[in-house]
Design a protein around this motif. Sequence first.
Motif, PDB file in Angstrom:
ATOM      1  N   ASP A 296       0.827  -1.208   0.000  1.00 34.28           N
ATOM      2  CA  ASP A 296       0.000   0.000   0.000  1.00 34.28           C
ATOM      3  C   ASP A 296       0.864   1.263   0.000  1.00 34.28           C
TER       4      ASP A 296
ATOM      5  N   THR B 126       2.568   1.531  -3.561  1.00 35.17           N
ATOM      6  CA  THR B 126       1.642   1.379  -4.669  1.00 35.17           C
ATOM      7  C   THR B 126       1.739  -0.010  -5.292  1.00 35.17           C
TER       8      THR B 126
ATOM      9  N   THR C  12      -5.633  -3.857  -3.535  1.00 30.91           N
ATOM     10  CA  THR C  12      -6.961  -3.594  -4.075  1.00 30.91           C
ATOM     11  C   THR C  12      -7.674  -2.584  -3.186  1.00 30.91           C
ATOM     12  N   GLU C  13      -8.828  -2.119  -3.632  1.00 25.46           N
ATOM     13  CA  GLU C  13      -9.640  -1.213  -2.803  1.00 25.46           C
ATOM     14  C   GLU C  13     -10.002  -1.901  -1.481  1.00 25.46           C
TER      15      GLU C  13
ATOM     16  N   HIS D 121      -6.991  -1.923   0.778  1.00 20.48           N
ATOM     17  CA  HIS D 121      -6.745  -0.601   1.348  1.00 20.48           C
ATOM     18  C   HIS D 121      -7.728  -0.315   2.485  1.00 20.48           C
ATOM     19  N   SER D 122      -8.983  -0.672   2.290  1.00 25.26           N
ATOM     20  CA  SER D 122      -9.965  -0.428   3.349  1.00 25.26           C
ATOM     21  C   SER D 122      -9.707  -1.336   4.561  1.00 25.26           C
TER      22      SER D 122
END
Length: 171
Positions: A48, A51, A99-100, A103-104
Amino acid sequence: MTTAPLDRTDESLIALRRILRATELYARDLAHAVGLSPAQLRVLQIVDQKTSATPKALAKQMGVSQATVTSLVDKLVAQKLVERVPSELDRRQTNVVVTELGHSRLTDAPDALQQRYVRAFMKLADWEQAQLVSSLERVADMLDAKGIDAAPVLTTGEIQDARKKNGEAGK
């Protein structure tokens, strides 16, 4: 006759057990909160922050073998927290990207145990840091832990034992 050496032995074993217990409790809390091991969380954090990262770069940063990173990434891919994507610069390489969902998941994760340690360690005077590192390295040597695959992640069980991987268990 004094019993101080025995008392110190017991005190040192109790301190070691407390450290091991703290890592076990943290791993359980982390698994309950976000469904990750501390090592998986660290991979997710690194990817994260950067990237993307190659498995080789992850292994180098974590201080573990590439096989260990592959296993960790496999588990994160299965949970759809990271993806493997071909490198745009070198078709022979694969990059790991968060991925999203990954990240969450990071935002929901509790503060990593090693991050708490780092904050407290950085507050120590330079001589105290050196003394602590020396003492911990000595303890690791006393436990014949030189050849063990170890990342700067306070965890139990997830990082593969290099001796087992190489068929040297029990020696």
